[in-house]
Design a protein around this motif. Structure first.
Motif, short mmCIF file in Angstrom:
data_model
loop_
_atom_site.label_atom_id
_atom_site.label_comp_id
_atom_site.label_asym_id
_atom_site.label_seq_id
_atom_site.Cartn_x
_atom_site.Cartn_y
_atom_site.Cartn_z
N UNK A 158 39.65 22.86 15.84
CA UNK A 158 40.32 22.84 14.54
C UNK A 158 41.23 24.05 14.37
N UNK A 159 40.75 25.21 14.82
CA UNK A 159 41.56 26.42 14.74
C UNK A 159 42.81 26.29 15.60
N UNK A 160 42.66 25.72 16.79
CA UNK A 160 43.83 25.54 17.67
C UNK A 160 44.83 24.59 17.04
N UNK A 161 44.36 23.48 16.50
CA UNK A 161 45.27 22.51 15.87
C UNK A 161 46.03 23.15 14.70
N UNK A 162 45.32 23.92 13.88
CA UNK A 162 45.96 24.57 12.75
C UNK A 162 46.98 25.60 13.24
N UNK A 163 46.60 26.41 14.25
CA UNK A 163 47.53 27.40 14.81
C UNK A 163 48.75 26.71 15.42
N UNK A 164 48.52 25.54 16.04
CA UNK A 164 49.62 24.80 16.64
C UNK A 164 50.59 24.31 15.56
N UNK A 165 50.05 23.82 14.45
CA UNK A 165 50.90 23.38 13.34
C UNK A 165 51.71 24.55 12.79
N UNK A 166 51.04 25.67 12.57
CA UNK A 166 51.73 26.84 12.03
C UNK A 166 52.75 27.39 13.00
N UNK A 167 52.41 27.42 14.30
CA UNK A 167 53.35 27.93 15.31
C UNK A 167 54.58 27.03 15.40
N UNK A 168 54.35 25.72 15.32
CA UNK A 168 55.48 24.78 15.36
C UNK A 168 56.36 24.97 14.14
N UNK A 169 55.75 25.16 12.97
CA UNK A 169 56.53 25.40 11.75
C UNK A 169 57.30 26.72 11.85
N UNK A 170 56.66 27.78 12.37
CA UNK A 170 57.36 29.06 12.56
C UNK A 170 58.53 28.89 13.50
N UNK A 171 58.30 28.17 14.59
CA UNK A 171 59.35 27.94 15.58
C UNK A 171 60.52 27.20 14.95
#
Length: 185
Positions: A158-171
Motif C-alpha cells: 500500500x505504501x509503494x502504491x501511494x508513493x508511486x501515485x505521488x511520484x507520478x503526480x510530482x513527475x
C-alpha cells in the motif's frame, strides 16, 4: 581448570570439523553462488552456525553429521543467493545520470502516457528524490510489480502504491513546469 579443558575440547572439535568438511562446504557454496568471496562468506556463516549447534553432532565423522554440515552450508548459501537477488537493482551514480543495471530506463512507458521527449523525462526524473526515482524506475524501467518493489524496499505494498501515485503526480508537475518554461525539446 575444568573450564579450560572444556574449551580446549570444543576448540579441537571445531578445528577437526573445519579440516574434515572445508572443501566440501566451499564447493557446495560455490556451486550455488558462483563467486569465491561470497562462497567463503557462506562457509564462514555455516561454520558459525555449526559451532553454535555442536551438540547436534555426536560424531563429526558420521554420515549424519556430514549431512547436517551439508544442509547447513546449503541453506546459508541459498539464503545469501536469495538476499543478493532481493537487493535493489536500480543505481544512481553521483553524476546524476540514471542507470538501471537490468537495462536502459524504459522512458517509453512514461512518454506514451504523458507525451514528452526522452531527454525531458530524464531531466524531470532527476529532479525527484531518491525513493521516488527508485520506485518509478523499478516499476516502469525494470517492470517490477508493486508487491515486488515493496519486498525490495521492506515496506507494505500500500505504501509503494501511494508513493508511486505521488511520484507520478510530482513527475507530471515537474514536466508541466519544464514545458511552460520552454524546455520540452
Amino acid at each position: 581448570m575444568m573450564f579450560f579443558t572444556i574449551i580446549q575440547v570444543i576448540y579441537n572439535e571445531i578445528i577437526d570439523l573445519a579440516k574434515e568438511y572445508k572443501t566440501m562446504m566451499f564447493s557446495l557454496a560455490y556451486s550455488i553462488l558462483k563467486d569465491h568471496q561470497l562462497s567463503e562468506d557462506a562457509v564462514q556463516e555455516a561454520m558459525l552456525s555449526l559451532m553454535k549447534n555442536m551438540d547436534k553432532m555426536d560424531n563429526i565423522y558420521s554420515d549424519r553429521s556430514r549431512n547436517y554440515v551439508y544442509t547447513v552450508t546449503k541453506n546459508k548459501a541459498l539464503s545469501m543467493f536469495k538476499a543478493i537477488k532481493r537487493e535493489n537493482i536500480v543505481q544512481f551514480p553521483d553524476d546524476g545520470g540514471l542507470y538501471n543495471i537490468e537495462g536502459a530506463l524504459d522512458v517509453g512507458a512514461f512518454a506514451n502516457e504523458y507525451g514528452f521527449t526522452d531527454e525531458l523525462l530524464i531531466d524531470a526524473i532527476s529532479k525527484l528524490d531518491e525513493t521516488d526515482k527508485d520506485i518509478l524506475c523499478c516499476k516502469y524501467g525494470a517492470g517490477y510489480s508493486g508487491k515486488e518493489i515493496a519486498k525490495m524496499m521492506e515496506c507494505s505494498p500500500d505504501l509503494v502504491y501511494k508513493r508511486m501515485q505521488r511520484a507520478t503526480a510530482k513527475l507530471k508537475d515537474i514536466i508541466e513546469t519544464m514545458r511552460s518554461e520552454g524546455k520540452n525539446e
